[in-house]
Write a protein that holds these residues in place. Structure first.
Motif, PDB file in Angstrom:
ATOM      1  N   ALA A  99       0.870  -1.194  -0.007  1.00  0.00           N
ATOM      2  CA  ALA A  99       0.067  -0.014   0.139  1.00  0.00           C
ATOM      3  C   ALA A  99       0.983   1.283   0.079  1.00  0.00           C
ATOM      4  O   ALA A  99       1.848   1.419   0.924  1.00  0.00           O
ATOM      5  CB  ALA A  99      -0.871   0.038   1.325  1.00  0.00           C
ATOM      6  N   VAL A 100       0.645   1.946  -0.778  1.00  0.00           N
ATOM      7  CA  VAL A 100       1.549   3.257  -0.939  1.00  0.00           C
ATOM      8  C   VAL A 100       0.618   4.632  -1.244  1.00  0.00           C
ATOM      9  O   VAL A 100      -0.566   4.560  -1.786  1.00  0.00           O
ATOM     10  CB  VAL A 100       2.408   3.380  -2.256  1.00  0.00           C
TER      11      VAL A 100
ATOM     12  N   ILE B 265      -2.482  -0.630  -8.924  1.00  0.00           N
ATOM     13  CA  ILE B 265      -4.011  -0.337  -9.178  1.00  0.00           C
ATOM     14  C   ILE B 265      -4.187   1.086  -8.509  1.00  0.00           C
ATOM     15  O   ILE B 265      -3.824   1.028  -7.106  1.00  0.00           O
ATOM     16  CB  ILE B 265      -5.183  -1.018  -8.735  1.00  0.00           C
ATOM     17  N   HIS B 266      -4.588   1.832  -8.940  1.00  0.00           N
ATOM     18  CA  HIS B 266      -5.022   3.194  -8.389  1.00  0.00           C
ATOM     19  C   HIS B 266      -6.291   3.179  -7.688  1.00  0.00           C
ATOM     20  O   HIS B 266      -7.321   3.016  -8.303  1.00  0.00           O
ATOM     21  CB  HIS B 266      -4.986   4.417  -9.461  1.00  0.00           C
ATOM     22  N   ALA B 267      -6.301   3.138  -6.232  1.00  0.00           N
ATOM     23  CA  ALA B 267      -7.432   2.576  -5.682  1.00  0.00           C
ATOM     24  C   ALA B 267      -8.270   3.526  -4.761  1.00  0.00           C
ATOM     25  O   ALA B 267      -8.923   3.124  -4.180  1.00  0.00           O
ATOM     26  CB  ALA B 267      -6.627   1.403  -4.576  1.00  0.00           C
ATOM     27  N   GLU B 268      -7.894   4.855  -5.069  1.00  0.00           N
ATOM     28  CA  GLU B 268      -8.705   5.722  -4.362  1.00  0.00           C
ATOM     29  C   GLU B 268     -10.394   5.605  -4.374  1.00  0.00           C
ATOM     30  O   GLU B 268     -10.617   5.913  -3.227  1.00  0.00           O
ATOM     31  CB  GLU B 268      -8.376   7.194  -4.791  1.00  0.00           C
ATOM     32  N   SER B 269     -10.738   5.250  -5.449  1.00  0.00           N
ATOM     33  CA  SER B 269     -12.134   4.982  -5.592  1.00  0.00           C
ATOM     34  C   SER B 269     -12.824   3.751  -5.102  1.00  0.00           C
ATOM     35  O   SER B 269     -13.917   3.509  -5.390  1.00  0.00           O
ATOM     36  CB  SER B 269     -12.622   5.190  -7.121  1.00  0.00           C
TER      37      SER B 269
ATOM     38  N   ARG C  59       2.645 -10.082  -6.768  1.00  0.00           N
ATOM     39  CA  ARG C  59       2.752  -8.755  -6.190  1.00  0.00           C
ATOM     40  C   ARG C  59       1.711  -7.803  -6.700  1.00  0.00           C
ATOM     41  O   ARG C  59       1.428  -7.718  -7.900  1.00  0.00           O
ATOM     42  CB  ARG C  59       4.158  -8.306  -6.717  1.00  0.00           C
ATOM     43  N   LEU C  60       1.017  -7.168  -5.764  1.00  0.00           N
ATOM     44  CA  LEU C  60       0.183  -6.260  -5.851  1.00  0.00           C
ATOM     45  C   LEU C  60       0.354  -4.834  -5.368  1.00  0.00           C
ATOM     46  O   LEU C  60       0.673  -5.016  -3.992  1.00  0.00           O
ATOM     47  CB  LEU C  60      -1.224  -6.647  -5.501  1.00  0.00           C
ATOM     48  N   VAL C  61       0.329  -3.708  -5.912  1.00  0.00           N
ATOM     49  CA  VAL C  61       0.624  -2.326  -5.507  1.00  0.00           C
ATOM     50  C   VAL C  61      -0.594  -1.680  -5.586  1.00  0.00           C
ATOM     51  O   VAL C  61      -1.166  -1.398  -6.642  1.00  0.00           O
ATOM     52  CB  VAL C  61       1.731  -1.725  -6.353  1.00  0.00           C
ATOM     53  N   LEU C  62      -1.165  -1.129  -4.465  1.00  0.00           N
ATOM     54  CA  LEU C  62      -2.252  -0.254  -4.314  1.00  0.00           C
ATOM     55  C   LEU C  62      -2.134   1.018  -4.172  1.00  0.00           C
ATOM     56  O   LEU C  62      -1.417   1.294  -2.969  1.00  0.00           O
ATOM     57  CB  LEU C  62      -3.335  -0.789  -3.309  1.00  0.00           C
TER      58      LEU C  62
ATOM     59  N   TRP D 103      -2.170  -5.780   4.005  1.00  0.00           N
ATOM     60  CA  TRP D 103      -0.891  -5.508   3.361  1.00  0.00           C
ATOM     61  C   TRP D 103       0.378  -5.751   3.987  1.00  0.00           C
ATOM     62  O   TRP D 103       0.335  -6.118   5.543  1.00  0.00           O
ATOM     63  CB  TRP D 103      -0.751  -3.999   3.262  1.00  0.00           C
ATOM     64  N   GLN D 104       1.520  -6.095   3.340  1.00  0.00           N
ATOM     65  CA  GLN D 104       2.717  -6.460   4.014  1.00  0.00           C
ATOM     66  C   GLN D 104       3.547  -5.282   3.779  1.00  0.00           C
ATOM     67  O   GLN D 104       4.815  -5.234   4.787  1.00  0.00           O
ATOM     68  CB  GLN D 104       3.524  -7.616   3.191  1.00  0.00           C
ATOM     69  N   LYS D 105       3.713  -4.433   2.976  1.00  0.00           N
ATOM     70  CA  LYS D 105       4.467  -3.168   2.894  1.00  0.00           C
ATOM     71  C   LYS D 105       3.647  -2.031   2.885  1.00  0.00           C
ATOM     72  O   LYS D 105       2.689  -1.955   2.142  1.00  0.00           O
ATOM     73  CB  LYS D 105       5.411  -3.091   1.796  1.00  0.00           C
TER      74      LYS D 105
END
Length: 290
Positions: free
Chosen positions: A8-9, A119-123, A143-146, A155-157
């Motif tokens: 999660a970033v 994925i841009h996950a704001e919505s 690997r999944l980056v949100l 989340w792990q990171k």
């Protein structure tokens, strides 16, 4: 199968070397997904009223599960589903896919089958993300980056950066160290008393795609029989007794009675007081016949 790493970033964007789904992606989105996940995505995006019913109808219709197929078999909210389907294309080689502003959950389905995805996950809601993560993990994603997701725990990171990251960190009550760390990576113009954010990307306008008619998605190779039965109903003034409708179906072939029943289930015709009436969906389907 390796366990999926979830990052999660906040205040950043997708890494350049990962398949990404963003509002400025290169190609239109696509959706080939399990029937239950398509129903969940449409519940998120268009307020689908009966996702359980759509799941059952999708599982019964021929071919892969797509949003076009969902529009073809959904009896009530098909206009809203078709509006999303119009902007879904077939998969093509690409490093980034457009996140539709009116259908973020459905757009995110393009991540299925990707080894690494962002994925841009704001919505997106936390409930939908949990369903999507389940499907991604089972489809082989490692690997999944949100980017800027809502508050959730899978989340792990976790990374925060800049004013945006600081705002999310405060809103989500993340540890103080993450909030301050985000501020330390912010850009300020102290003379003007203003913060400097990232450059605004060039957003892309969604493009309409039409592949084939609704009845083709719903009935496959039997679509001509479905259209013939709808045409007979239209020629009778749009109304028949239920018995006459089923007798007409029987005259068209041995499998046509089943097609007649599915026309009722999918909303192309409606049963009312022992009569069968042509609906707007049925009229729309006939208008698509070349």
């Amino acid at each position: 199968m390796n366990p999926m790493l979830i990052e999660a970033v906040y205040g950043e964007t997708c890494p350049g070397n990962v398949f990404s789904i963003t509002p400025w992606g290169e190609t239109p989105p696509w959706a080939y997904a399990p029937e239950w996940l398509i129903s969940e995505a449409l519940k998120h995006d268009v307020g689908l009223r009966k996702p359980g019913r759509l799941t059952v109808l999708l599982a019964d219709a021929p071919g892969p599960h797509t949003v076009h197929k969902a529009a073809a078999v959904e009896p009530d909210d098909w206009w809203e589903v078709l509006r999303v389907a119009l902007y879904m294309a077939k998969p093509k080689p690409s490093k980034s896919v457009q996140l539709l502003p009116f259908a973020p959950a459905t757009s995110a389905l393009a991540a299925l089958g990707q080894k690494e995805a962002c994925i841009h996950a704001e919505s997106l809601t936390a409930d939908y993300l949990h369903s999507l993560i389940h499907a991604l993990s089972s489809s082989g994603t490692e690997r999944l980056v949100l980017v800027n997701p809502p508050q959730f725990s899978l989340w792990q990171k976790l990374r925060t950066s800049g004013v945006t990251g600081y705002s999310f960190a405060r809103h989500l009550a993340l540890p103080r160290a993450l909030q301050l760390g985000a501020l330390s990576r912010s850009r300020y113009n102290l003379r003007e008393n203003e913060a400097l954010g990232a450059d605004v990307p060039l957003f892309k306008s969604p493009v309409i795609f039409r592949e084939q008619s609704l009845v083709k998605y719903a009935f496959g190779d039997e679509s001509e029989l479905a259209v013939a039965l709808l045409s007979e109903l239209e020629a009778s003034g749009g109304v028949m007794s239920h018995r006459a409708f089923m007798d007409t179906a029987s005259s068209l072939g041995p499998s046509s009675r089943g097609i007649a029943r599915r026309l009722l289930l999918y909303g192309y015709v409606v049963f009312r007081q022992a009569q069968v009436e042509l609906t707007l969906k049925g009229i729309f389907a006939l208008s698509e016949v070349k």
